[in-house]
Scaffold this motif. Structure first.
Motif, PDB file in Angstrom:
ATOM      1  N   ALA A  66       0.671  -1.389   0.585  1.00 39.19           N
ATOM      2  CA  ALA A  66       0.147  -0.118   0.189  1.00 39.19           C
ATOM      3  C   ALA A  66       1.115   0.995   0.111  1.00 39.19           C
ATOM      4  O   ALA A  66       0.838   2.061  -0.657  1.00 39.19           O
ATOM      5  N   PHE A  67       1.925   1.040   0.366  1.00 30.95           N
ATOM      6  CA  PHE A  67       2.690   2.346   0.725  1.00 30.95           C
ATOM      7  C   PHE A  67       3.880   2.012  -0.650  1.00 30.95           C
ATOM      8  O   PHE A  67       4.567   3.599  -0.825  1.00 30.95           O
ATOM      9  N   CYS A  68       4.099   0.410  -0.937  1.00 33.31           N
ATOM     10  CA  CYS A  68       5.106   0.357  -2.044  1.00 33.31           C
ATOM     11  C   CYS A  68       5.198  -0.334  -2.904  1.00 33.31           C
ATOM     12  O   CYS A  68       4.901  -1.056  -3.296  1.00 33.31           O
ATOM     13  N   PRO A  69       3.443   0.827  -3.876  1.00 31.09           N
ATOM     14  CA  PRO A  69       2.934  -0.211  -4.979  1.00 31.09           C
ATOM     15  C   PRO A  69       3.638  -0.851  -6.369  1.00 31.09           C
ATOM     16  O   PRO A  69       2.911  -1.926  -6.420  1.00 31.09           O
ATOM     17  N   ASP A  70       4.860  -1.148  -5.923  1.00 32.00           N
ATOM     18  CA  ASP A  70       6.226  -1.341  -7.018  1.00 32.00           C
ATOM     19  C   ASP A  70       6.267  -2.597  -6.469  1.00 32.00           C
ATOM     20  O   ASP A  70       7.074  -3.533  -7.488  1.00 32.00           O
ATOM     21  N   MET A  71       6.528  -3.178  -4.919  1.00 32.98           N
ATOM     22  CA  MET A  71       6.711  -4.114  -5.129  1.00 32.98           C
ATOM     23  C   MET A  71       5.884  -5.430  -5.560  1.00 32.98           C
ATOM     24  O   MET A  71       4.785  -4.912  -5.357  1.00 32.98           O
ATOM     25  N   ALA A  72       6.925  -6.355  -5.406  1.00 33.42           N
ATOM     26  CA  ALA A  72       6.272  -8.028  -5.282  1.00 33.42           C
ATOM     27  C   ALA A  72       5.492  -8.325  -4.731  1.00 33.42           C
ATOM     28  O   ALA A  72       5.324  -8.023  -3.441  1.00 33.42           O
ATOM     29  N   PRO A  73       4.765  -8.932  -5.001  1.00 35.33           N
ATOM     30  CA  PRO A  73       3.593  -9.637  -3.632  1.00 35.33           C
ATOM     31  C   PRO A  73       3.876 -10.131  -3.217  1.00 35.33           C
ATOM     32  O   PRO A  73       5.131 -11.262  -4.050  1.00 35.33           O
ATOM     33  N   ALA A  74       4.254 -10.654  -1.000  1.00 35.39           N
ATOM     34  CA  ALA A  74       5.063 -11.308  -0.761  1.00 35.39           C
ATOM     35  C   ALA A  74       4.069 -12.726  -0.787  1.00 35.39           C
ATOM     36  O   ALA A  74       2.389 -12.309  -0.324  1.00 35.39           O
ATOM     37  N   GLY A  75       4.236 -14.005  -0.838  1.00 38.59           N
ATOM     38  CA  GLY A  75       3.549 -15.454  -0.120  1.00 38.59           C
ATOM     39  C   GLY A  75       3.990 -16.116   0.992  1.00 38.59           C
ATOM     40  O   GLY A  75       5.048 -14.970   1.284  1.00 38.59           O
ATOM     41  N   GLU A  76       2.613 -16.595   1.325  1.00 35.38           N
ATOM     42  CA  GLU A  76       3.115 -17.533   2.419  1.00 35.38           C
ATOM     43  C   GLU A  76       4.806 -17.728   2.728  1.00 35.38           C
ATOM     44  O   GLU A  76       5.273 -18.026   3.333  1.00 35.38           O
ATOM     45  N   GLU A  77       5.230 -18.102   1.167  1.00 40.20           N
ATOM     46  CA  GLU A  77       6.461 -19.095   1.393  1.00 40.20           C
ATOM     47  C   GLU A  77       7.712 -18.192   0.705  1.00 40.20           C
ATOM     48  O   GLU A  77       8.550 -18.853   1.527  1.00 40.20           O
ATOM     49  N   ASP A  78       7.396 -17.291   1.152  1.00 45.34           N
ATOM     50  CA  ASP A  78       8.400 -16.405   0.693  1.00 45.34           C
ATOM     51  C   ASP A  78       8.787 -16.227   2.112  1.00 45.34           C
ATOM     52  O   ASP A  78       9.653 -16.391   2.624  1.00 45.34           O
ATOM     53  N   TRP A  79       7.625 -15.959   3.180  1.00 48.25           N
ATOM     54  CA  TRP A  79       8.455 -16.035   5.144  1.00 48.25           C
ATOM     55  C   TRP A  79       9.335 -16.765   5.539  1.00 48.25           C
ATOM     56  O   TRP A  79      10.013 -17.084   6.452  1.00 48.25           O
ATOM     57  N   ALA A  80       9.242 -18.232   5.039  1.00 49.20           N
ATOM     58  CA  ALA A  80      10.023 -19.384   5.444  1.00 49.20           C
ATOM     59  C   ALA A  80      10.858 -19.474   4.481  1.00 49.20           C
ATOM     60  O   ALA A  80      11.497 -20.986   4.248  1.00 49.20           O
ATOM     61  N   THR A  81      11.152 -18.924   3.602  1.00 44.33           N
ATOM     62  CA  THR A  81      12.542 -19.053   2.632  1.00 44.33           C
ATOM     63  C   THR A  81      14.115 -18.117   2.360  1.00 44.33           C
ATOM     64  O   THR A  81      13.782 -17.640   3.123  1.00 44.33           O
TER      65      THR A  81
END
Length: 417
Positions: free
Chosen positions: A297-312
């Motif tokens: 919402a503050f940085c709309p150019d970022m790719a979305p993070a999924g649940e798997e990202d937190w565990a990678t």
């Protein structure tokens, strides 16, 4: 079958060398380490030639840039490896040092002293500096070592280990103390994990998949090391410039190593100012950012993070970013997804700093400093054999003392029970 027989012969030779190796004097071990360091520098052209073969093969296999960086050697890195051996030589010898002494009411004198573990098996990936660090630490602590490096660095590891062994044996280290498992047959890893007759402890160094496999399949005692899903939490009271510097260093200085951060947690009260600031700075270092919905919402150019990202554990210039409501949410996230390696809070609030250090379950918990300091040299231990993320037998950077156990020496005058 032939490779299995060779593995058993090498492990047996290492075990046969243990008693003599444990009895070497500090001067003898230091002389060997010095000669080993000199050999690497004097013969660096041969090492670099073998390293180029490994680099070429790895590029053909499309290994990531981060993995190639871990594999690559140059003159400066070889000098650093040699200097690491000299620093190990300069460290106090742990073998024989006293841990405790007590005289019992019945007259028994009881002392505990440090002694070597015996045969240390190392299973590791990519980084050829590990070969020299491990051999140096094992020789100084009186342990024989069985090395099983990754196939991507086999030529580099083979020549380094052979040079180190030759120099060590010429200096009086018993033959068989340094063993490199040459065949890259993966089945040998499994067989190594069951050599309880010869190997006293296994230490895996590498990615989470390697570590999990070793832990799940070994009948030899294992010290779990290395996997590093590390976090930085930027508290609402943080100095924003300090926070940005810490995040940049912890993510970009060596993205392929285990003490780099993989997730950035930002307190919601400073998100409006801090998120665009850090996103701009990270983009200049070509960091790919993946944000939660609130972050985007503050940085709309970022790719979305999924649940798997937190565990990678990315081992790359990739950073997942999450906005959190408070320090409790940050601690909960870290204790859920972290690997008990290294975590940091950036804050100007003393109570928050104390709360974070008390509540986080990790080997190293920082306040206002980069996680990149989780390292044997930086902690003053000299080279490390790994970063232990478990609680037994060692935790955090493992130096010489972590490669010893204890022996009780009891002197009496005829006492019976």
């Amino acid at each position: 079958m032939e490779n299995t027989l060779l593995l058993n012969e090498q492990a047996g030779a290492a075990q046969a060398a243990v008693n003599e190796l444990a009895g070497l004097s500090t001067l003898e071990k230091n002389k060997a380490l010095s000669d080993m360091a000199d050999t690497l520098e004097h013969r660096q052209r041969l090492i670099l030639a073998e390293n180029q073969i490994d680099l070429t093969n790895s590029r053909n296999k499309n290994l990531s840039a981060a993995m190639l960086d871990r594999l690559m050697l140059n003159e400066e890195r070889i000098h650093q490896i040699a200097d690491g051996l000299r620093k190990i030589a300069a460290l106090p010898d742990p073998v024989g040092s006293g841990l405790m002494e007590v005289k019992r009411p019945n007259g028994l004198d009881i002392r505990a002293v440090r002694v070597p573990l015996g045969v240390v098996g190392i299973i590791y990936e990519a980084r050829p500096n590990v070969t020299a660090d491990v051999v140096g630490l094992c020789i100084k602590s009186g342990n024989a070592v069985l090395l099983r490096g990754g196939s991507e660095a086999v030529n580099t590891n083979k020549i380094i280990s052979s040079m180190l062994a030759a120099a060590a044996y010429s200096a009086g280290v018993p033959e068989g103390s340094i063993q490199f498992i040459d065949p890259t047959d993966r089945s040998l890893v499994t067989e190594m994990l069951h050599l309880r007759k010869y190997i006293d402890v296994i230490i895996p160094r590498g990615g989470s998949n390697l570590i999990k496999y070793v832990v799940d399949n070994s009948t030899v005692p294992v010290i779990e090391t290395g996997a590093g899903i590390c976090h930085a939490f930027i508290d609402k009271s943080a100095d924003k410039d300090m926070a940005a510097n810490i995040v940049i260093n912890a993510k970009t200085s060596r993205p392929a190593v285990c003490n780099t951060i993989e997730t950035l947690l930002v307190h919601r009260d400073i998100a409006k100012d801090f998120l665009p600031l850090i996103a701009d700075k990270l983009s200049k270092y070509n960091v790919e950012m993946r944000g939660c919905e609130r972050t985007r919402a503050f940085c709309p150019d970022m790719a979305p993070a999924g649940e798997e990202d937190w565990a990678t554990e990315y081992h790359d210039l990739i950073l997942s970013i999450k906005l959190v409501d408070d320090i409790n949410a940050a601690v909960s996230h870290i204790n859920t997804y972290g690997t008990k390696h290294s975590e940091v809070i950036v804050t100007n609030d003393y109570a928050s700093a104390q709360f974070f250090q008390n509540k986080i379950d990790a080997a190293a918990v920082y306040v206002n400093a980069s996680t990149r300091f989780t390292d044997g040299f930086e902690f003053g231990f000299g080279a490390e054999i790994g970063i232990s993320t478990q609680k037994l037998h060692a935790r955090g950077p493992m130096g010489l003392n972590a490669l010893t156990t204890m022996k009780y020496l009891i002197n009496g005058s005829g006492q019976i029970r």
